[in-house]
Scaffold this motif. Structure first.
Motif: not given
Length: 358
Positions: A210-237
C-alpha cells in the motif's frame, strides 16, 4: 592530487523511494570519481532503514540525520499541514554550514533549496506542489507552499533528473528536465530474470503493497487475507503482518505479481525484477494515479476491480502466474531501457566537471 569535492544530497521525508534512488546514484558517482565525498541529509526513519547501505559506501559517504525531518510529505489530514512541517527543514539546512556550503547540491525533490542554492540539481519525477495544490483552497500554508514552489521553479528553471516514462507535466514544463531511462540497479547476469526459464514458473509469491502513505492499509490486509485463503504465499508492507516484506533481493526474486499503489520506487523495483503489477488505486494521490496511468500505457500494469467479487482477484492473479501467460505478461519489460543510474551519474560527473579535476 585533485581536490576532493563535497556533494550534499537532500532527501524528501516521504517514504523510501527517494533515498533508495539517491544511494544508487551516489554509489555510481563515488565509483567513477575518487575526488568526491557525499553527505545524505535524511530523516531518522530513512537512516534506520538505509544505515547499512550508506555505511557500505565507505568513508567518503555519511548520513546527516534529522535535517529533512520537517519537510513535505503525504499527510492523512490536509489540515495538519503547516509552514513548519512543510518548510522547517530549510532553517535546519541553513544552520548546517557543511551541508549548506557543499560544492554541489542535489535535492530529491525539495524545491525550497533553490532559494539559497539556485544551482541545485533536482531529482524525481513529480513536484510537491502538484500534490499539495489539492489543499490550497482550504489551508493557507498549503497555498503559500504551492505559490512559492512554482515561483522558485519559474525563476531558477533548475535541471531535474527524472524518469522519461514517468515525469509529470509540471516537471516537463517548469524545470529543465534531464530525461533518463529507468533508474534500475544493474544486476549480474545470473540475477536477471529469464523470460523462458523454468525458474520463472517458480516465482509464485505475491506482494500486496500500500505504500508509505499508509492510507491503504485496510485494503492491503483484506486483499492479502483473500489471496491467502486461496492458497497463495502473500507478503505485505504491514509491519504487524507475520509475512511483512523485507525488501531483500532474494525475496523480490520469489515474487510473481505485485499488487500496489504504484509509487515510482515500487514501480522501479518491479521493472528491475520484471514483476507484473496489479494496480491498487488511491484516488486522492494524484502522483500515484499519474504513475498508474503511465504503467498501463506501458503495458506493465493490469487493472482489477477489488471488492467487486471475491473471485476476480484470485482469477487475475492465477492468469498472471500461469506458465502459458508468463512470457506475454513479461514481454513489455524487455523493451525498457534501464541504464538510468549510470546515465545520471555520467551526466552529473560532466556537469560538475569532476572528470576534469584529475
Amino acid at each position: 592530487m585533485a581536490e576532493t569535492k563535497h556533494l550534499a544530497i537532500l532527501v524528501s521525508a516521504n517514504g523510501y523511494g527517494h533515498i533508495r534512488r539517491q544511494i544508487l546514484i551516489a554509489t555510481e558517482l563515488l565509483k567513477q570519481n575518487s575526488n568526491l565525498r557525499v553527505s545524505f541529509a535524511v530523516t531518522e526513519a530513512q537512516h534506520r532503514r538505509f544505515k547499512i547501505e550508506i555505511e557500505n559506501l565507505g568513508v567518503r559517504a555519511e548520513a546527516v540525520v534529522g535535517v529533512t525531518e520537517d519537510s513535505v510529505r503525504w499527510r492523512h489530514d490536509p489540515n495538519s499541514y503547516t509552514d513548519a512541517n512543510l518548510n522547517g527543514w530549510e532553517s535546519e539546512l541553513k544552520s548546517n554550514s557543511p551541508l549548506a556550503t557543499a560544492d554541489f547540491m542535489m535535492s530529491d525533490n525539495l524545491v525550497g533549496v533553490l532559494e539559497t542554492r539556485p544551482d541545485t540539481v533536482l531529482s524525481g519525477s513529480f513536484l510537491w506542489h502538484e500534490v499539495i495544490s489539492a489543499h490550497a483552497a482550504s489551508n493557507e500554508a498549503c497555498r503559500k507552499f504551492v505559490e512559492r514552489e512554482i515561483n522558485l521553479l519559474r525563476t531558477c528553471t533548475p535541471r531535474m533528473i527524472c524518469n522519461a516514462d514517468l515525469a509529470t507535466p509540471a516537471v516537463l514544463s517548469l524545470t529543465n528536465p534531464v530525461l533518463m531511462p529507468w533508474m534500475v540497479e544493474e544486476l549480474l547476469g545470473s540475477q536477471l530474470p529469464d523470460l523462458d526459464s523454468a525458474k520463472n514458473n517458480q516465482r509464485v509469491a505475491i506482494l500486496v503493497h500500500g505504500g508509505g502513505t499508509r492510507t491503504l492499509d485496510d485494503r492491503v490486509r483484506t486483499i492479502a487475507e483473500l489471496l491467502r485463503e486461496n492458497g497463495h504465499v502473500v507478503y505485505t508492507d504491514l509491519e504487524d503482518d507475520s509475512m511483512c516484506f523485507d525488501y531483500l533481493d532474494s525475496t523480490w526474486q520469489k515474487l510473481g505479481v505485485v499488487i500496489c499503489r504504484p509509487g515510482v520506487g515500487t514501480a522501479t523495483e518491479c521493472v528491475k525484477w520484471r514483476i507484473p503489477i496489479v494496480l491498487l488505486h488511491d484516488q486522492i494521490n494524484v502522483e500515484a494515479e499519474f504513475v498508474a496511468t503511465r504503467l498501463k500505457q506501458l503495458r506493465l500494469a493490469h487493472e482489477c476491480e477489488f471488492g467487486s467479487t471475491d473471485s476476480e482477484v484470485p482469477s487475475l492473479i492465477a492468469d498472471l502466474l500461469s506458465p502459458e501467460n508468463r512470457v506475454s505478461s513479461l514481454a513489455p519489460f524487455s523493451s525498457l531501457k534501464t541504464s538510468g543510474i549510470r546515465d545520471a551519474a555520467n551526466f552529473l560527473t560532466k556537469l560538475w566537471g569532476l572528470d576534469r579535476n584529475f
